[in-house]
Design an enzyme around this catalytic site. Sequence first.
Site, PDB file in Angstrom:
ATOM      1  N   ARG A 101     -12.795 -24.456   5.575  1.00 44.08           N
ATOM      2  CA  ARG A 101     -12.242 -25.857   4.915  1.00 44.08           C
ATOM      3  C   ARG A 101     -11.366 -26.194   6.199  1.00 44.08           C
ATOM      4  O   ARG A 101     -10.411 -25.808   6.610  1.00 44.08           O
ATOM      5  CB  ARG A 101     -11.498 -25.680   3.801  1.00 44.08           C
ATOM      6  CG  ARG A 101     -11.133 -26.940   3.260  1.00 44.08           C
ATOM      7  CD  ARG A 101     -10.396 -26.715   1.889  1.00 44.08           C
ATOM      8  NE  ARG A 101      -8.835 -26.489   2.270  1.00 44.08           N
ATOM      9  CZ  ARG A 101      -7.858 -26.268   1.245  1.00 44.08           C
ATOM     10  NH1 ARG A 101      -8.213 -26.373  -0.099  1.00 44.08           N
ATOM     11  NH2 ARG A 101      -6.780 -26.068   1.596  1.00 44.08           N
ATOM     12  N   CYS A 103      -8.563 -29.700   5.954  1.00 46.79           N
ATOM     13  CA  CYS A 103      -7.740 -30.356   5.400  1.00 46.79           C
ATOM     14  C   CYS A 103      -7.009 -31.557   6.297  1.00 46.79           C
ATOM     15  O   CYS A 103      -6.186 -30.879   7.032  1.00 46.79           O
ATOM     16  CB  CYS A 103      -6.927 -29.745   4.514  1.00 46.79           C
ATOM     17  SG  CYS A 103      -6.247 -30.877   3.233  1.00 46.79           S
TER      18      CYS A 103
END
Length: 127
Positions: A101, A103
């Site tokens: 991920r 972000c």
Amino acid sequence: MKEITSDDVPAALGPYSQGIISGDTVHVSGKSGEDPETGELPDTVAEETKATLRNVETVLEAAGTTADSIVSATVYLTDMDDYDEVNRGYRSYLSEPYPARTCVEVSRLPAPISVEITVTAELDDGR
């Protein structure tokens, strides 16, 4: 390439596909947590994150896979102070091993939302 669409998520706000199958993967465009029927957003960023992931999963299901097949995600936030709330919603919706991920905080998103998520997922073998 094959385009993936679902009437069960909010419509695209521009000239792009909800999802694209390429090879053995599906790429889902940025989704929001808007309720597809009412256009309303949940009250908290954690709930908005879960609703966003539900909309992502709806596109994945239209492609023949599920959120368990997500290999990477990009999360866009309008306020990095909401990072912990996003993690609460994300953790409660997805399971380990969590997808890779990224972000990032952005100054604006194309709708009045706090979170947008895009993912890449593997397709199930039986598609």
